[in-house]
Design an enzyme around this catalytic site. Structure first.
Site, PDB file in Angstrom:
ATOM      1  N   ASN A  54      -7.940   5.353   2.997  1.00  0.00           N
ATOM      2  CA  ASN A  54      -8.295   6.100   4.210  1.00  0.00           C
ATOM      3  C   ASN A  54      -8.243   7.615   3.715  1.00  0.00           C
ATOM      4  O   ASN A  54      -7.304   8.231   3.281  1.00  0.00           O
ATOM      5  CB  ASN A  54      -7.904   5.737   5.218  1.00  0.00           C
ATOM      6  CG  ASN A  54      -7.969   4.355   5.806  1.00  0.00           C
ATOM      7  OD1 ASN A  54      -9.053   3.767   5.569  1.00  0.00           O
ATOM      8  ND2 ASN A  54      -6.962   3.637   6.068  1.00  0.00           N
ATOM      9  N   ASP A 102       3.863  -2.719   2.704  1.00  0.00           N
ATOM     10  CA  ASP A 102       3.548  -1.990   3.724  1.00  0.00           C
ATOM     11  C   ASP A 102       4.326  -2.569   4.819  1.00  0.00           C
ATOM     12  O   ASP A 102       4.538  -3.991   5.058  1.00  0.00           O
ATOM     13  CB  ASP A 102       2.042  -2.057   4.226  1.00  0.00           C
ATOM     14  CG  ASP A 102       1.585  -1.284   5.312  1.00  0.00           C
ATOM     15  OD1 ASP A 102       0.742  -0.547   4.987  1.00  0.00           O
ATOM     16  OD2 ASP A 102       1.915  -1.498   6.595  1.00  0.00           O
ATOM     17  N   ILE A 103       4.905  -1.667   5.838  1.00  0.00           N
ATOM     18  CA  ILE A 103       5.835  -2.151   6.826  1.00  0.00           C
ATOM     19  C   ILE A 103       5.127  -3.054   7.882  1.00  0.00           C
ATOM     20  O   ILE A 103       5.701  -3.975   8.585  1.00  0.00           O
ATOM     21  CB  ILE A 103       6.325  -0.989   7.413  1.00  0.00           C
ATOM     22  CG1 ILE A 103       7.827  -1.281   8.502  1.00  0.00           C
ATOM     23  CG2 ILE A 103       5.505  -0.230   8.536  1.00  0.00           C
ATOM     24  CD1 ILE A 103       8.700  -0.090   8.591  1.00  0.00           C
ATOM     25  N   HIS A 106      -2.590   7.162  -0.796  1.00  0.00           N
ATOM     26  CA  HIS A 106      -1.969   5.884  -1.120  1.00  0.00           C
ATOM     27  C   HIS A 106      -3.237   4.941  -1.129  1.00  0.00           C
ATOM     28  O   HIS A 106      -4.227   5.079  -0.334  1.00  0.00           O
ATOM     29  CB  HIS A 106      -0.883   5.333  -0.015  1.00  0.00           C
ATOM     30  CG  HIS A 106      -1.388   5.667   1.570  1.00  0.00           C
ATOM     31  ND1 HIS A 106      -1.416   6.723   2.170  1.00  0.00           N
ATOM     32  CD2 HIS A 106      -1.803   4.544   2.388  1.00  0.00           C
ATOM     33  CE1 HIS A 106      -1.943   6.707   3.432  1.00  0.00           C
ATOM     34  NE2 HIS A 106      -2.322   5.347   3.445  1.00  0.00           N
ATOM     35  N   LEU A 107      -3.097   3.965  -2.066  1.00  0.00           N
ATOM     36  CA  LEU A 107      -4.040   2.932  -2.139  1.00  0.00           C
ATOM     37  C   LEU A 107      -3.568   1.573  -1.468  1.00  0.00           C
ATOM     38  O   LEU A 107      -2.250   1.327  -1.961  1.00  0.00           O
ATOM     39  CB  LEU A 107      -4.313   2.644  -3.536  1.00  0.00           C
ATOM     40  CG  LEU A 107      -4.708   3.861  -4.499  1.00  0.00           C
ATOM     41  CD1 LEU A 107      -5.187   3.192  -5.815  1.00  0.00           C
ATOM     42  CD2 LEU A 107      -6.096   4.341  -3.867  1.00  0.00           C
ATOM     43  N   HIS A 108      -4.069   1.138  -0.485  1.00  0.00           N
ATOM     44  CA  HIS A 108      -3.593  -0.304   0.237  1.00  0.00           C
ATOM     45  C   HIS A 108      -4.141  -1.298  -0.908  1.00  0.00           C
ATOM     46  O   HIS A 108      -5.264  -1.186  -1.228  1.00  0.00           O
ATOM     47  CB  HIS A 108      -4.400  -0.342   1.415  1.00  0.00           C
ATOM     48  CG  HIS A 108      -3.771   0.615   2.544  1.00  0.00           C
ATOM     49  ND1 HIS A 108      -3.333   0.108   3.425  1.00  0.00           N
ATOM     50  CD2 HIS A 108      -4.467   1.794   2.926  1.00  0.00           C
ATOM     51  CE1 HIS A 108      -2.979   1.208   4.316  1.00  0.00           C
ATOM     52  NE2 HIS A 108      -3.941   2.124   3.901  1.00  0.00           N
ATOM     53  N   GLY A 142      -9.048   6.081   9.771  1.00  0.00           N
ATOM     54  CA  GLY A 142      -7.860   5.527  10.016  1.00  0.00           C
ATOM     55  C   GLY A 142      -6.623   5.911   9.428  1.00  0.00           C
ATOM     56  O   GLY A 142      -5.704   5.457   9.463  1.00  0.00           O
ATOM     57  N   GLN A 143      -6.774   6.946   8.534  1.00  0.00           N
ATOM     58  CA  GLN A 143      -5.447   7.641   7.834  1.00  0.00           C
ATOM     59  C   GLN A 143      -4.566   8.112   8.756  1.00  0.00           C
ATOM     60  O   GLN A 143      -4.736   8.788   9.575  1.00  0.00           O
ATOM     61  CB  GLN A 143      -5.875   8.674   7.087  1.00  0.00           C
ATOM     62  CG  GLN A 143      -4.897   9.069   5.844  1.00  0.00           C
ATOM     63  CD  GLN A 143      -5.132  10.176   4.722  1.00  0.00           C
ATOM     64  OE1 GLN A 143      -6.216  10.593   5.081  1.00  0.00           O
ATOM     65  NE2 GLN A 143      -4.212  10.522   4.139  1.00  0.00           N
ATOM     66  N   SER A 144      -3.227   7.369   8.737  1.00  0.00           N
ATOM     67  CA  SER A 144      -2.176   7.972   9.400  1.00  0.00           C
ATOM     68  C   SER A 144      -0.983   8.621   8.793  1.00  0.00           C
ATOM     69  O   SER A 144      -0.472   9.414   9.440  1.00  0.00           O
ATOM     70  CB  SER A 144      -1.506   6.650  10.329  1.00  0.00           C
ATOM     71  OG  SER A 144      -1.189   5.667   9.276  1.00  0.00           O
TER      72      SER A 144
END
Ligand code: 5GP
Ligand code: ZN
Length: 117
Positions: A90, A34-35, A103-105, A96-98
């Site tokens: 999310n 993640d950035i 995707h799985l964090h 909070g999904q952006s």
């Protein structure tokens, strides 16, 4: 749904059109850092196929889910997360999904708090 959405950030990352720090990839899944990491390890585990979120998965996506979680286990092993880790996804803007490509964090390397904010 088409395998790729030309306007989607994670489709572009999966295609290699936008660079990322990849830690794992296979036929179905890529995983990259993640950035804006929220933990010492913060990796996004992403299907190559464009799926917006959990809500839009189909009943016959069991194979895709299995591949995503196999990748999670592999990344956790590569990152040395034997003490534990958290997997979060999310769904929708209120959560909070952006980025609207599933995707799985995968978060680890520190003590996690509960409940999440
Ligand atoms: P969401 O908010 O949709 O659950 O998670 C999206 C994640 O993607 C965020 O944690 C954000 O930091 C990350 N992200 C956004 N843009 C980029 C990018 O260009 N490259 C990488 N590696 N991560 C990104
Ligand atoms: Zn996409």
């Amino acid at each position: 749904m088409s395998d790729r959405d030309p306007d989607c950030l994670f489709c572009k990352i999966a295609a290699g059109d936008i660079p990322s720090d990849r830690v794992y990839e296979d036929d179905a899944v890529i995983a990259f850092r993640d950035i804006h990491p929220q933990a010492p390890t913060h990796v996004l585990v992403v299907p190559r196929r464009h799926v917006p979120d959990v809500d839009t998965l189909a009943d016959d996506d069991a194979g895709l889910l299995s591949a995503l979680f196999a990748a999670v286990r592999r990344v956790a092993e590569l990152e040395g997360l034997a003490k534990g880790y958290r997997v979060v996804t999310n769904v929708g803007a209120e959560s909070g999904q952006s980025v609207f490509h599933l995707h799985l964090h995968l978060l680890g390397g520190r003590r996690m708090r509960w409940p999440p904010g």
